[in-house]
Scaffold this motif. Structure first.
Motif, short mmCIF file in Angstrom:
data_model
loop_
_atom_site.label_atom_id
_atom_site.label_comp_id
_atom_site.label_asym_id
_atom_site.label_seq_id
_atom_site.Cartn_x
_atom_site.Cartn_y
_atom_site.Cartn_z
N SER A 112 0.58 -1.33 -0.41
CA SER A 112 0.16 0.39 0.34
C SER A 112 0.88 1.03 -0.27
N MET A 163 -3.23 2.44 -3.80
CA MET A 163 -3.00 1.33 -2.89
C MET A 163 -3.86 0.55 -2.53
N ALA A 205 -5.56 7.85 2.36
CA ALA A 205 -5.30 8.53 0.96
C ALA A 205 -6.45 9.68 0.99
N GLY A 264 1.59 1.31 -3.45
CA GLY A 264 0.35 2.39 -4.08
C GLY A 264 0.30 3.56 -3.95
N LEU A 265 0.42 3.42 -2.56
CA LEU A 265 0.13 5.95 -2.08
C LEU A 265 1.23 6.32 -2.99
N TYR A 317 -6.43 2.80 3.97
CA TYR A 317 -5.61 3.28 3.01
C TYR A 317 -7.41 4.08 2.57
#
Length: 328
Positions: free
Chosen positions: A250, A271, A322, A253-254, A318
């Motif tokens: 994650s 994420m 975000a 992905g972030l 997540y």
């Protein structure tokens, strides 16, 4: 912090998550509750078609631009990179053989489409918009992880019975039913656009969350049975990996979502994709490519540990992160 905790509490108490929890409890309690296989398959076909079609229609209204191309490229890179990280963690944390570690690692570079669908539903429920083309990113992240796993095994020289990337395996990967349906529905939605969506809105929009609840009830039953029967392979190191790797993924992905300039919803979905683990496409490919790998390891980890973690704790985490970093 209060907003984050409120978001997490609201998501954990959603009908979607509670349906999964009901199935998990029923399986662990040895209830005879059961969803017929044909019904479960029908629901999965519906969900894949609906999410693909809606994503394609969204792209049709959004239009093609460089951000879409870079998002697809980022997804492919993440899918190829994350198995290498997972492989290293597995070798340190669990002492798995190179073959089993590579097979497990492939699952953590690919994606769980059900986790993705659950996350989109959570975002829609909170009124948080996201880029419709993220479903195309999800499709792009299926295959590269398998190639990375085969590369890892080829460097080991352990003499395992591996088949490599031949035409049969390539066909298994690219024509996997979930990929064909997801990409095909995306293409139909893209071609027909908003008008096409309006024509079948009553079929793929209104019933969507109800079908998702029933499907996750079944997934809870499957995950619970896997946990119940997987005690022999779930050492402390393996269990720890099943929770640590989604968090590590994650973070990547972030970073990708922020670099791409995605919306808060898009960052959350990036994420989720990076944190999830496949239990459909990759297991099918591993049976062909790495037949000597232990399926009880990779199936129990991806479906029995990481999937429940992401569904109950990961998605709220997540989404909260975000929204915090993107100002959503």
């Amino acid at each position: 912090m209060y907003d984050f905790l409120a978001l997490a509490g609201q998501n954990l108490l959603s009908p979607i998550i509670l349906s999964f929890a009901l199935g998990l409890f029923a399986a662990l309690a040895r209830s005879d509750l059961n969803i017929p296989e044909a019904v479960a398959k029908g629901m999965s076909i519906y969900l894949l078609f609906a999410i693909g079609f809606k994503g394609g229609a969204s792209v049709a209204s959004y239009g093609l631009d460089a951000r879409l191309g870079f998002s697809l490229l980022a997804g492919i890179i993440l899918s190829a990179l994350l198995p290498l990280i997972a492989f290293g963690l597995l070798r340190v944390m669990t002492g798995m053989s190179r073959l089993d570690a590579a097979a497990v690692a492939a699952h953590y570079g690919s994606i769980s489409i059900v986790t993705f669908v659950a996350a989109t539903s959570v975002l829609e429920g909170r009124g948080v918009p996201s880029e419709g083309y993220m479903v195309a990113v999800a499709a792009a992240m299926e295959a590269p992880a398998i190639l990375s796993a085969l590369w890892l095994v080829s460097r080991g020289g352990e003499g395992a019975n591996t088949k490599g990337m031949d035409s049969a395996l390539l066909r298994e990967i690219m024509l996997n039913g979930s990929i064909v349906l997801l990409v095909g529905a995306f293409a139909i939605g893209w071609v027909t656009g908003e008008q096409g969506l309006k024509e079948i809105e009553s079929f793929i929009v209104n019933p969507f969350k109800g079908v998702l609840c029933l499907f996750l009830l079944d997934m809870g039953l499957v995950a619970g049975r896997g946990l119940r029967g997987g005690g022999g392979v779930l050492t402390r190191g393996v269990l720890a990996f099943g929770v640590v790797m989604p968090l590590v993924g994650s973070v990547f992905g972030l970073g990708a979502g922020m670099l791409l300039g995605l919306s808060a919803g898009g960052v959350a979905l990036m994420m989720v994709l990076s944190a999830s683990a496949s239990y459909i496409a990759v297991p099918a490919a591993m049976r062909v490519a790495l037949p000597e790998a232990n399926p009880s390891l990779y199936l129990t980890l991806s479906l029995g540990v990481t999937f429940p973690f992401n569904l109950t704790i990961g998605i709220p985490l997540y989404v909260g992160i975000a929204m915090a970093v993107s100002g959503g």
